[in-house]
Design a protein around this motif. Structure first.
Motif, PDB file in Angstrom:
ATOM      1  N   ALA A 205      34.281  39.644 -15.328  1.00  0.00           N
ATOM      2  CA  ALA A 205      35.264  40.176 -16.279  1.00  0.00           C
ATOM      3  C   ALA A 205      36.361  39.156 -16.590  1.00  0.00           C
ATOM      4  CB  ALA A 205      35.888  41.453 -15.724  1.00  0.00           C
ATOM      5  N   GLY A 206      36.293  37.983 -15.965  1.00  0.00           N
ATOM      6  CA  GLY A 206      37.259  36.927 -16.242  1.00  0.00           C
ATOM      7  C   GLY A 206      38.484  36.934 -15.352  1.00  0.00           C
ATOM      8  N   MET A 207      38.451  37.715 -14.259  1.00  0.00           N
ATOM      9  CA  MET A 207      39.599  37.823 -13.362  1.00  0.00           C
ATOM     10  C   MET A 207      39.435  36.907 -12.153  1.00  0.00           C
ATOM     11  SD  MET A 207      39.793  42.002 -13.329  1.00  0.00           S
ATOM     12  CE  MET A 207      41.334  42.094 -12.388  1.00  0.00           C
ATOM     13  N   LYS A 208      40.544  36.571 -11.526  1.00  0.00           N
ATOM     14  CA  LYS A 208      40.520  35.924 -10.223  1.00  0.00           C
ATOM     15  C   LYS A 208      40.395  37.022  -9.161  1.00  0.00           C
ATOM     16  CE  LYS A 208      41.237  31.762 -11.843  1.00  0.00           C
ATOM     17  NZ  LYS A 208      42.526  31.058 -11.658  1.00  0.00           N
ATOM     18  N   CYS A 209      39.803  36.670  -8.014  1.00  0.00           N
ATOM     19  CA  CYS A 209      39.563  37.694  -6.990  1.00  0.00           C
ATOM     20  C   CYS A 209      39.795  37.138  -5.595  1.00  0.00           C
ATOM     21  CB  CYS A 209      38.132  38.224  -7.108  1.00  0.00           C
ATOM     22  SG  CYS A 209      37.723  39.524  -5.909  1.00  0.00           S
ATOM     23  N   PHE A 210      40.459  37.935  -4.760  1.00  0.00           N
ATOM     24  CA  PHE A 210      40.578  37.652  -3.332  1.00  0.00           C
ATOM     25  C   PHE A 210      39.621  38.583  -2.594  1.00  0.00           C
ATOM     26  CE2 PHE A 210      45.288  36.063  -3.123  1.00  0.00           C
ATOM     27  CZ  PHE A 210      44.959  34.997  -3.947  1.00  0.00           C
ATOM     28  N   LEU A 211      38.856  38.029  -1.666  1.00  0.00           N
ATOM     29  CA  LEU A 211      37.936  38.821  -0.855  1.00  0.00           C
ATOM     30  C   LEU A 211      38.594  39.163   0.476  1.00  0.00           C
ATOM     31  CD1 LEU A 211      35.008  39.938  -0.352  1.00  0.00           C
ATOM     32  CD2 LEU A 211      34.517  37.721   0.716  1.00  0.00           C
ATOM     33  N   ILE A 212      38.619  40.453   0.815  1.00  0.00           N
ATOM     34  CA  ILE A 212      39.129  40.894   2.110  1.00  0.00           C
ATOM     35  C   ILE A 212      37.940  41.066   3.050  1.00  0.00           C
ATOM     36  CG2 ILE A 212      40.465  42.629   3.352  1.00  0.00           C
ATOM     37  CD1 ILE A 212      42.044  40.998   1.257  1.00  0.00           C
ATOM     38  N   ALA A 213      37.873  40.211   4.058  1.00  0.00           N
ATOM     39  CA  ALA A 213      36.761  40.236   5.020  1.00  0.00           C
ATOM     40  C   ALA A 213      37.334  40.573   6.389  1.00  0.00           C
ATOM     41  CB  ALA A 213      36.047  38.889   5.027  1.00  0.00           C
ATOM     42  N   ARG A 214      37.569  41.857   6.630  1.00  0.00           N
ATOM     43  CA  ARG A 214      38.236  42.283   7.864  1.00  0.00           C
ATOM     44  C   ARG A 214      37.424  41.948   9.108  1.00  0.00           C
ATOM     45  NH1 ARG A 214      42.664  45.402   7.027  1.00  0.00           N
ATOM     46  NH2 ARG A 214      43.027  46.131   4.902  1.00  0.00           N
ATOM     47  N   GLY A 215      36.115  41.969   8.981  1.00  0.00           N
ATOM     48  CA  GLY A 215      35.277  41.641  10.130  1.00  0.00           C
ATOM     49  C   GLY A 215      34.823  40.203  10.136  1.00  0.00           C
ATOM     50  N   GLY A 216      35.372  39.405   9.219  1.00  0.00           N
ATOM     51  CA  GLY A 216      34.936  38.024   9.094  1.00  0.00           C
ATOM     52  C   GLY A 216      33.681  37.929   8.253  1.00  0.00           C
ATOM     53  N   VAL A 217      33.350  36.745   7.811  1.00  0.00           N
ATOM     54  CA  VAL A 217      32.136  36.514   7.032  1.00  0.00           C
ATOM     55  C   VAL A 217      31.410  35.311   7.591  1.00  0.00           C
ATOM     56  CG1 VAL A 217      32.962  37.522   4.877  1.00  0.00           C
ATOM     57  CG2 VAL A 217      33.433  35.126   5.358  1.00  0.00           C
ATOM     58  N   GLU A 218      30.098  35.328   7.455  1.00  0.00           N
ATOM     59  CA  GLU A 218      29.321  34.171   7.860  1.00  0.00           C
ATOM     60  C   GLU A 218      29.568  33.034   6.880  1.00  0.00           C
ATOM     61  OE1 GLU A 218      25.251  35.213   8.116  1.00  0.00           O
ATOM     62  OE2 GLU A 218      25.551  36.772   9.631  1.00  0.00           O
ATOM     63  N   VAL A 219      29.504  31.820   7.379  1.00  0.00           N
ATOM     64  CA  VAL A 219      29.675  30.666   6.507  1.00  0.00           C
ATOM     65  C   VAL A 219      28.485  30.613   5.555  1.00  0.00           C
ATOM     66  CG1 VAL A 219      29.850  28.162   6.393  1.00  0.00           C
ATOM     67  CG2 VAL A 219      30.951  29.401   8.264  1.00  0.00           C
ATOM     68  N   GLN A 220      28.774  30.707   4.279  1.00  0.00           N
ATOM     69  CA  GLN A 220      27.718  30.692   3.281  1.00  0.00           C
ATOM     70  C   GLN A 220      28.312  30.298   1.942  1.00  0.00           C
ATOM     71  OE1 GLN A 220      26.488  34.791   2.030  1.00  0.00           O
ATOM     72  NE2 GLN A 220      27.707  35.424   3.787  1.00  0.00           N
ATOM     73  N   VAL A 221      27.447  30.020   1.005  1.00  0.00           N
ATOM     74  CA  VAL A 221      27.891  29.645  -0.337  1.00  0.00           C
ATOM     75  C   VAL A 221      27.986  30.904  -1.177  1.00  0.00           C
ATOM     76  CG1 VAL A 221      27.357  28.333  -2.411  1.00  0.00           C
ATOM     77  CG2 VAL A 221      26.834  27.369  -0.159  1.00  0.00           C
ATOM     78  N   PHE A 222      29.185  31.225  -1.640  1.00  0.00           N
ATOM     79  CA  PHE A 222      29.385  32.391  -2.485  1.00  0.00           C
ATOM     80  C   PHE A 222      29.224  31.988  -3.938  1.00  0.00           C
ATOM     81  CE2 PHE A 222      32.227  33.344   1.181  1.00  0.00           C
ATOM     82  CZ  PHE A 222      31.527  34.442   1.655  1.00  0.00           C
ATOM     83  N   GLU A 223      28.558  32.817  -4.696  1.00  0.00           N
ATOM     84  CA  GLU A 223      28.432  32.565  -6.127  1.00  0.00           C
ATOM     85  C   GLU A 223      28.463  33.891  -6.862  1.00  0.00           C
ATOM     86  OE1 GLU A 223      28.775  30.534  -9.276  1.00  0.00           O
ATOM     87  OE2 GLU A 223      28.513  29.463  -7.380  1.00  0.00           O
ATOM     88  N   PRO A 224      29.486  34.196  -7.643  1.00  0.00           N
ATOM     89  CA  PRO A 224      30.678  33.364  -7.834  1.00  0.00           C
ATOM     90  C   PRO A 224      31.600  33.409  -6.615  1.00  0.00           C
ATOM     91  CG  PRO A 224      30.941  35.442  -8.962  1.00  0.00           C
ATOM     92  CD  PRO A 224      29.538  35.444  -8.430  1.00  0.00           C
ATOM     93  N   LYS A 225      32.440  32.423  -6.488  1.00  0.00           N
ATOM     94  CA  LYS A 225      33.298  32.313  -5.316  1.00  0.00           C
ATOM     95  C   LYS A 225      34.612  33.068  -5.513  1.00  0.00           C
ATOM     96  CE  LYS A 225      31.595  27.729  -4.043  1.00  0.00           C
ATOM     97  NZ  LYS A 225      31.953  26.306  -3.825  1.00  0.00           N
ATOM     98  N   PRO A 226      35.096  33.730  -4.453  1.00  0.00           N
ATOM     99  CA  PRO A 226      36.444  34.308  -4.520  1.00  0.00           C
ATOM    100  C   PRO A 226      37.474  33.189  -4.443  1.00  0.00           C
ATOM    101  CG  PRO A 226      35.560  34.548  -2.312  1.00  0.00           C
ATOM    102  CD  PRO A 226      34.449  33.969  -3.149  1.00  0.00           C
TER     103      PRO A 226
END
Length: 240
Positions: A205-226
């Motif tokens: 939608a053209g917005m910027k986004c912050f990801l809330i990962a309360r339990g943590g996230v595995e190291v990986q390549v996000f697409e699209p990236k937060p």
């Protein structure tokens, strides 16, 4: 940048981001179903608790696969009527009302804020316009939870997938919220806990986004990236 701030507004996902349940979601629904068994029998329907729960989750899984693949929302009353028809071979209006009220009440009672939610919203509302975009099959559940937790006072606008008819990550639901708040995509930050629903949808939608990962996230390549990956919502204050 607007008046020294990067954004005019911050829009949030609700479940998993600002709100959680005091027990897991599955247990909430199962407790409601178990409490219904005697009332169902009093209406002349014979079904065991275990059979009722098994049929419920089988039906829920089927519909959930459809709504995730098609990005459409099935209102709670619709899928409960479908479930009742499948298990009892008819849709009794009284039975449908009992099921719907029980599930809604259980979900509303079990909802609670994360400890960092209230102080974060109290600080943000002094500087930004706030809104919410959330996936749910029942707008009544969302509105009652927000009222019970006194969170409705923070949000200028809330849109649910039950009202809009489609689910995140479909970008149209984000565009709808932006339009109703007279915002451009660059004016608003989205904050959510789902890479698939929140990050992908808001970025489309053209917005910027912050990801809330309360339990943590595995190291990986996000697409699209937060823009940022944070372990709680209070940390967003460090980047606004």
């Amino acid at each position: 940048m607007v008046g020294g701030f990067l954004y005019k507004a911050v829009l949030f996902d609700l479940g998993g981001t600002l709100i959680t349940m005091d027990v897991d979601d599955k247990t909430v629904d199962e407790m409601a179903l178990r409490s219904l068994t005697e009332r169902i029998r009093s209406l002349g329907y014979c079904v065991s608790e275990d059979a009722l729960i098994e049929h419920y989750w089988n039906h829920y899984a089927f519909l959930n696969t459809l709504r995730e693949s098609l990005m459409v929302e099935f209102p709670m009353r619709f899928w409960l009527a479908s479930f009742i028809s499948k298990i009892f071979r008819e849709v009794n209006e009284e039975l449908l009302n009992i099921f719907e009220a029980s599930i809604i009440d259980a979900r509303v009672r079990s909802a609670t804020m994360y400890p960092d939610t209230l102080p974060t919203l109290e600080e943000l509302v002094c500087r930004y316009r706030l809104g919410a975009v959330t996936n749910t099959s029942s707008t009544e559940v969302t509105s009652r939870i927000l009222r019970r937790l006194r969170m409705d006072r923070f949000f200028e606008f809330t849109v649910t997938s039950a009202d809009f008819g489609v689910r995140k990550p479909y970008p149209g639901i984000f565009h709808y919220a932006l339009r109703e708040m007279s915002l451009k995509p660059a004016d608003a930050l989205f904050v959510g806990d789902s890479i698939k629903h929140d990050v992908a949808g808001s970025r489309q939608a053209g917005m910027k986004c912050f990801l809330i990962a309360r339990g943590g996230v595995e190291v990986q390549v996000f697409e699209p990236k937060p823009e940022k990956i944070l372990n709680n919502v209070n940390n967003i204050l460090n980047f606004l």
